[in-house]
Design an enzyme around this catalytic site. Structure first.
Site, PDB file in Angstrom:
ATOM      1  N   PHE A  41       0.825  -1.209   0.000  1.00  8.04           N
ATOM      2  CA  PHE A  41       0.000   0.000   0.000  1.00  8.04           C
ATOM      3  C   PHE A  41       0.862   1.262   0.000  1.00  8.04           C
ATOM      4  CE2 PHE A  41       0.308  -1.101   4.555  1.00  8.04           C
ATOM      5  CZ  PHE A  41       0.758   0.091   5.092  1.00  8.04           C
ATOM      6  N   ARG A  43       5.125   2.432  -1.327  1.00  9.44           N
ATOM      7  CA  ARG A  43       6.358   1.930  -1.911  1.00  9.44           C
ATOM      8  C   ARG A  43       7.359   3.069  -2.052  1.00  9.44           C
ATOM      9  NH1 ARG A  43       7.482  -2.550  -5.017  1.00  9.44           N
ATOM     10  NH2 ARG A  43       5.273  -3.053  -5.256  1.00  9.44           N
ATOM     11  N   ALA A  47      12.183   0.407  -0.408  1.00 13.06           N
ATOM     12  CA  ALA A  47      11.289  -0.158   0.595  1.00 13.06           C
ATOM     13  C   ALA A  47       9.894  -0.338   0.024  1.00 13.06           C
ATOM     14  CB  ALA A  47      11.232   0.751   1.825  1.00 13.06           C
ATOM     15  N   ALA A  48       9.177  -1.304   0.591  1.00 15.50           N
ATOM     16  CA  ALA A  48       7.769  -1.528   0.260  1.00 15.50           C
ATOM     17  C   ALA A  48       7.041  -1.857   1.551  1.00 15.50           C
ATOM     18  CB  ALA A  48       7.626  -2.654  -0.760  1.00 15.50           C
ATOM     19  N   VAL A  49       5.820  -1.344   1.700  1.00 12.57           N
ATOM     20  CA  VAL A  49       5.052  -1.547   2.931  1.00 12.57           C
ATOM     21  C   VAL A  49       3.790  -2.338   2.613  1.00 12.57           C
ATOM     22  CG1 VAL A  49       3.999  -0.460   4.941  1.00 12.57           C
ATOM     23  CG2 VAL A  49       5.905   0.668   3.769  1.00 12.57           C
ATOM     24  N   LYS A  64       7.159  -3.176   6.866  1.00  9.74           N
ATOM     25  CA  LYS A  64       8.019  -2.409   5.962  1.00  9.74           C
ATOM     26  C   LYS A  64       9.239  -3.259   5.608  1.00  9.74           C
ATOM     27  CE  LYS A  64      10.822   1.756   5.777  1.00  9.74           C
ATOM     28  NZ  LYS A  64      11.221   2.974   6.496  1.00  9.74           N
ATOM     29  N   ASP A 158      13.105  15.022   7.106  1.00 13.44           N
ATOM     30  CA  ASP A 158      12.205  14.801   5.962  1.00 13.44           C
ATOM     31  C   ASP A 158      10.756  14.984   6.397  1.00 13.44           C
ATOM     32  OD1 ASP A 158      11.664  14.379   3.312  1.00 13.44           O
ATOM     33  OD2 ASP A 158      11.660  12.199   3.450  1.00 13.44           O
TER      34      ASP A 158
END
Length: 502
Positions: A41, A43, A47-49, A64, A158
């Site tokens: 949901f 990206r 990283a991808a979650v 994550k 950030d």
């Protein structure tokens, strides 16, 4: 400052010893414990979650997955840093919690608290901007999280709506700060210099490759407040180079179209956060003590008073207009008589002006050719269609030899720093794309180069390329160009992505 087992290793990074890591590290395969959704949901570059549901308890988490190798190099050091920061923030109410860590040969999975409301940016995409009351609530929650980090000498670096999560469907349900992949320890005595962050939110010291501090986050706080209240970036330009120039000069405006209904206290808060010199900015604690965030009752009364005054003035103006209409009906006959005399006077004036223009058209023709280029030193923010003065390209070349101004050279990011030879460079990374959220406009960016020399380098301001060439003896006339730049949404792509929530 740091708990047992967590310690700094230089360059603003933290490490964690094996004993502390074992408290969170789970040896079992993640698929044996959780049901993982196949489609992420969120990206990022590394990283991808995915949503993870615990098979026994049914509890939902955000898993994550961080790649353990990036650009053919191990990223274990960066991953451990993020884990250490999350462990240090375990007691914070406004920061996502880390529940477990799973490792495989290719990935490290962080099982994070799931914020069901999604990103604040998604909320803004639908609403464009927030009411002042909601904006104040958001800023309080974010600043509480920052205050917790800053007490531990950690700068987030950030801060933006994409890294602020809603715990429920409404703003009032609560907010959580996430994405600590590029956070850094900036304790007193350290000297951390990095090109990190998201273009519209980075502070001037980041662009100038100067030491970062906790006050670097406060600049982003000011930008965030501006975006929440207006839906637009305070420094957004048509290109990243123009955006960076606006940031370096703090070209800040508050157009009535965007801030007509915003309180003076909110504008003062933004101005105090957006100061070019870091030491001139408020601290996180100082922001929470500002009248806009501290005294809720009095500021709400002031907003209500302003609205009431505006309504009263509008009603009075409407009544005056009705009275004026009645008077005009009575005096219409007298006005007709006066019109004949006015027309005769106008004819005489027009004749004089025509004669004057005829004389001017016979002046020396040496001034017909004009050399116009944008003068970056005089440039103001284009968010509300403000003015930009121009000068010739020769003066730009002279200025670039003496001032640290952005220019484009060979497609890499570099910054001048003095050494024994007078020059040196730093190569950083910039986003390959810049997106304007909630606005279908997109543009492809390139790597940016900042240097202090003139030579054959080309300089971009407001999308105009001015070559820094050798001055010639040609005669030109200086003029002033007025350029209107439309307001733009804040870009969402980071300069450098090292992880985070997504």
């Amino acid at each position: 400052m740091f708990t047992e087992g967590i310690f700094p290793i230089g360059d603003g990074l933290l490490d964690i010893n094996e004993d502390r890591l074992k408290e969170l590290l789970v040896a079992d395969d993640i698929n044996e414990i959780y049901e993982l959704e196949q489609t992420p949901f969120a990206r990022g570059k590394f990283a991808a979650v995915r949503r993870a549901i615990h098979k026994n308890s049914g509890t939902h988490f955000a898993a994550k997955f961080l790649k353990r190798r990036r650009r053919a190099q191990s990223s274990d050091k960066e991953i451990k840093h993020e884990i250490a920061v999350l462990m240090l923030c375990d007691g914070a109410d406004n920061i996502v919690k880390l529940n477990a860590v799973h490792e495989s040969r290719s990935d490290t999975a962080l099982l994070l608290e799931l914020a069901t409301g999604g990103e604040l940016q998604t909320f803004l995409d639908n609403e464009e901007c927030l009411s002042e009351a909601h904006a104040r609530y958001c800023m309080r929650e974010v600043l509480k999280a920052l205050q917790y980090l800053h007490k531990r000498s950690i700068a987030h670096l950030d801060l933006k709506p994409q890294n602020i999560l809603l715990t429920g469907e409404r703003i009032e349900d609560g907010l959580k700060l996430c994405d600590f992949g590029i956070s850094r320890v900036v304790a007193e005595g350290t000297n951390v210099r990095e090109i990190v962050g998201t273009p519209d939110y980075v502070a001037p010291e980041v662009l100038q490759y100067e030491p970062l501090s906790l006050l670097t986050d406060i600049w982003s706080v000011g930008v965030l407040a501006y975006v929440l209240l207006s839906g637009f970036s305070p420094f957004g330009g048509e290109t990243k180079q123009e955006t960076f120039l606006n940031i370096s000069q703090c070209a800040l405006t508050f157009p009535d179209k965007l801030f007509g209904g915003v309180s003076a206290a909110a504008i003062d808060f933004i101005r105090r956060a957006l100061r070019i010199k870091p030491n001139d900015r408020m601290t996180a604690a100082g922001c929470l003590e500002h009248i806009w965030l501290k005294d809720e009752c009095s500021i709400d009364r002031q907003i209500l008073t302003d609205i009431t005054k505006s309504t009263t003035v509008d009603s009075a103006a409407a009544a005056d207009d009705e009275d004026d209409d009645d008077e005009e009906d009575v005096d219409v006959d007298e006005d007709e008589d006066d019109d004949d005399e006015a027309e005769e006077e106008d004819d005489e004036v027009e004749a004089n002006e025509a004669e004057l223009e005829n004389e001017m058209s016979h002046d020396d023709g040496d001034e017909d050719e004009l050399n116009i280029s944008i003068d970056t030193e005089q440039q103001l923010n284009g968010t509300n269609g403000s003015k930009m003065e121009s000068s010739d390209a020769e003066e730009l070349a002279e200025e670039s030899a003496t001032k640290k101004q952005p220019v484009i050279t060979n497609g890499k990011t570099a910054y001048n720093k003095s050494n024994s030879n007078g020059y040196s460079t730093y190569n950083g990374r910039s986003a390959s794309n810049s997106n304007y959220s909630n606005n279908t406009a997109r543009h492809n960016g390139t790597h940016t180069t900042y240097t202090n020399g003139a030579g054959s380098a080309a300089r971009y301001t407001n999308g105009v390329k001015a070559s820094a060439t050798t001055p010639t003896t040609t005669t030109t006339q200086r003029t002033t160009a007025v350029v209107t730049v439309p307001a733009v949404r804040a870009t969402t792509i980071p300069l450098q992505y090292n992880g985070g929530y997504r």
